[in-house]
Each structure stands twice: as C-alpha cells, then as structure tokens.
Design a protein around this motif. Sequence first.
Motif, PDB file in Angstrom:
ATOM      1  N   VAL A 109       0.840  -1.203   0.000  1.00  0.00           N
ATOM      2  CA  VAL A 109       0.000   0.000   0.000  1.00  0.00           C
ATOM      3  C   VAL A 109       0.873   1.251   0.000  1.00  0.00           C
ATOM      4  O   VAL A 109       0.634   2.196  -0.767  1.00  0.00           O
ATOM      5  N   LEU A 110       1.892   1.270   0.838  1.00  0.00           N
ATOM      6  CA  LEU A 110       2.769   2.445   0.910  1.00  0.00           C
ATOM      7  C   LEU A 110       3.518   2.674  -0.402  1.00  0.00           C
ATOM      8  O   LEU A 110       3.653   3.811  -0.856  1.00  0.00           O
ATOM      9  N   ALA A 111       3.997   1.600  -1.021  1.00  0.00           N
ATOM     10  CA  ALA A 111       4.730   1.742  -2.284  1.00  0.00           C
ATOM     11  C   ALA A 111       3.813   2.260  -3.385  1.00  0.00           C
ATOM     12  O   ALA A 111       4.198   3.125  -4.176  1.00  0.00           O
ATOM     13  N   LYS A 112       2.577   1.745  -3.442  1.00  0.00           N
ATOM     14  CA  LYS A 112       1.617   2.229  -4.437  1.00  0.00           C
ATOM     15  C   LYS A 112       1.357   3.716  -4.226  1.00  0.00           C
ATOM     16  O   LYS A 112       1.316   4.495  -5.180  1.00  0.00           O
ATOM     17  N   ALA A 113       1.184   4.117  -2.974  1.00  0.00           N
ATOM     18  CA  ALA A 113       0.920   5.524  -2.672  1.00  0.00           C
ATOM     19  C   ALA A 113       2.096   6.397  -3.094  1.00  0.00           C
ATOM     20  O   ALA A 113       1.909   7.474  -3.657  1.00  0.00           O
ATOM     21  N   ARG A 114       3.295   5.933  -2.849  1.00  0.00           N
ATOM     22  CA  ARG A 114       4.477   6.730  -3.185  1.00  0.00           C
ATOM     23  C   ARG A 114       4.757   6.754  -4.680  1.00  0.00           C
ATOM     24  O   ARG A 114       5.472   7.633  -5.155  1.00  0.00           O
ATOM     25  N   GLN A 115       4.169   5.826  -5.404  1.00  0.00           N
ATOM     26  CA  GLN A 115       4.233   5.859  -6.869  1.00  0.00           C
ATOM     27  C   GLN A 115       3.249   6.877  -7.430  1.00  0.00           C
ATOM     28  O   GLN A 115       3.241   7.137  -8.621  1.00  0.00           O
ATOM     29  N   GLY A 116       2.407   7.406  -6.566  1.00  0.00           N
ATOM     30  CA  GLY A 116       1.382   8.324  -7.021  1.00  0.00           C
ATOM     31  C   GLY A 116       0.062   7.638  -7.324  1.00  0.00           C
ATOM     32  O   GLY A 116      -0.875   8.256  -7.816  1.00  0.00           O
ATOM     33  N   LYS A 117      -0.028   6.358  -7.033  1.00  0.00           N
ATOM     34  CA  LYS A 117      -1.245   5.581  -7.267  1.00  0.00           C
ATOM     35  C   LYS A 117      -2.078   5.555  -5.988  1.00  0.00           C
ATOM     36  O   LYS A 117      -2.402   4.502  -5.449  1.00  0.00           O
ATOM     37  N   THR A 118      -2.444   6.751  -5.532  1.00  0.00           N
ATOM     38  CA  THR A 118      -3.125   6.902  -4.253  1.00  0.00           C
ATOM     39  C   THR A 118      -4.468   6.179  -4.228  1.00  0.00           C
ATOM     40  O   THR A 118      -4.782   5.499  -3.249  1.00  0.00           O
ATOM     41  N   ASP A 119      -5.247   6.332  -5.270  1.00  0.00           N
ATOM     42  CA  ASP A 119      -6.566   5.692  -5.289  1.00  0.00           C
ATOM     43  C   ASP A 119      -6.445   4.174  -5.218  1.00  0.00           C
ATOM     44  O   ASP A 119      -7.218   3.507  -4.524  1.00  0.00           O
TER      45      ASP A 119
END
Length: 85
Positions: free
Chosen positions: A38-48
Amino acid sequence: YMDQRKWQDAVDVCERVAELKGPDEIENAQPFFLERLVLAKARQGKTDEALGIAAGLIRLSEGSPLEGYFTRLKGGVQREAGKYD
C-alpha cells in the motif's frame, strides 16, 4: 527497495509474497508486506489504488486486531495525499 525508493520493485516483491501459501512464518508476515505494498503504491502516485487496497484489507480484517492496523495505514495514505475529507 523501499529505502532505495524503488517503488515498483517493492510492489513486485510484496505482490509475490502476498500470493504465497506456506509455513505459518510466511502467512504471519503477509500483513506487513501488504502494508508495504500500500505504501509503495501511494508513493508511486497511485493513491486511489493504494486506498482501495487498504479499504479491502480493512474489510477482510474486520473484527481482528489487524483492522485497526490497516485503518491507521489508510489514514496515513490519505494524509500523505492531502485527502482530509
């Protein structure tokens, strides 16, 4: 990979670990790999996408101690993304 900001590599590893079936040690560690996913996705800019995964984890862990853990994770992603609603 997280420390080196290699977000896609972290996502790939976390997804592989999440799919593993096996000894209790692996299954007990999976929630922590899902957190990193989840954190890696968020930091990729894939927040949704990250918020969707976190919401699913909250639903799956309903009634267990992990529910609070994943709820806090979702809040952290929202805060990082500036989503305060």
